[in-house]
Design a protein around this motif. Structure first.
Motif, short mmCIF file in Angstrom:
data_model
loop_
_atom_site.label_atom_id
_atom_site.label_comp_id
_atom_site.label_asym_id
_atom_site.label_seq_id
_atom_site.Cartn_x
_atom_site.Cartn_y
_atom_site.Cartn_z
N SER A 1 17.61 -59.88 24.01
CA SER A 1 16.79 -58.93 23.25
C SER A 1 17.20 -57.49 23.56
O SER A 1 17.28 -56.66 22.65
N CYS B 1 8.22 -57.84 18.15
CA CYS B 1 8.57 -58.21 19.53
C CYS B 1 7.41 -58.98 20.17
O CYS B 1 6.24 -58.61 20.01
N LEU C 1 12.47 -61.52 19.93
CA LEU C 1 12.51 -60.54 18.85
C LEU C 1 12.65 -61.26 17.52
O LEU C 1 13.42 -62.20 17.40
#
Length: 172
Positions: free
Chosen positions: A59, A73, A133
């Motif tokens: 991420s 997120c 994500l």
């Protein structure tokens, strides 16, 4: 807690008042259940579309290389990792990045359940689900109603100063 601003005789006063009542508790519970279902829907859909990045380091790489592609997120932990200082530092940096880039962010306290949703990697090992994500390389190519619901949930949470709201995933 509610901030009440009143004006009397050209004097403005501000007071903090706690909101009590069953309606607020029920409404908050319904919102969280709805958000949990929407999060599960979003993760399943993003996985099918290959718009999912799973893992703290993976991420961080995506955020560094293409921050505009990040649509949402998820940070996850549980009791086992609560005292992991390195993970907490990563979470703090990821949160700061998300705030600076207007990326909605939520917390989930059931990393096991989250790992079940995102599945395993190519070798069959469970993925590091501490950070996930939802990416969208082309903003016009993929619209998801669950993402819109979660965006609204995050906006409503920020309006009551809950910057990183916690979501409970529905049980199976």
């Amino acid at each position: 807690v509610l901030l009440r601003v009143t004006k009397v005789d050209n004097r403005i006063t501000m007071t903090l008042e706690e909101i009590h009542g069953q309606e607020n508790t029920v409404e908050a519970g319904d919102r969280m259940m709805c958000a949990g279902s929407a999060l599960e829907e979003l993760l399943v859909s993003a996985k099918k579309q290959e718009n999912l990045t799973v893992g703290v380091y993976e991420s961080a790489k995506v955020m560094n290389v293409d921050p505009d592609s990040v649509a949402f997120c998820v940070l996850a932990t549980d009791e086992e990792y609560e005292c992991d200082i390195a993970l907490q530092i990563h979470f703090t940096l990821i949160q700061a990045f998300c705030f600076d880039n207007d990326i909605n962010i939520v917390r989930v306290n059931d990393i096991q359940r989250l790992a079940e949703i995102v599945g395993s990697d190519e070798s069959g090992e469970p993925q590091d689900a501490h950070c996930i994500l939802v990416t969208n390389p082309n903003l016009d190519s993929w619209k998801d109603p669950a993402l819109e619901k979660l965006s609204l949930f995050c906006e409503e949470s920020r309006n009551v100063y809950e910057w990183v709201p916690a979501i409970t995933l529905p049980e199976r």
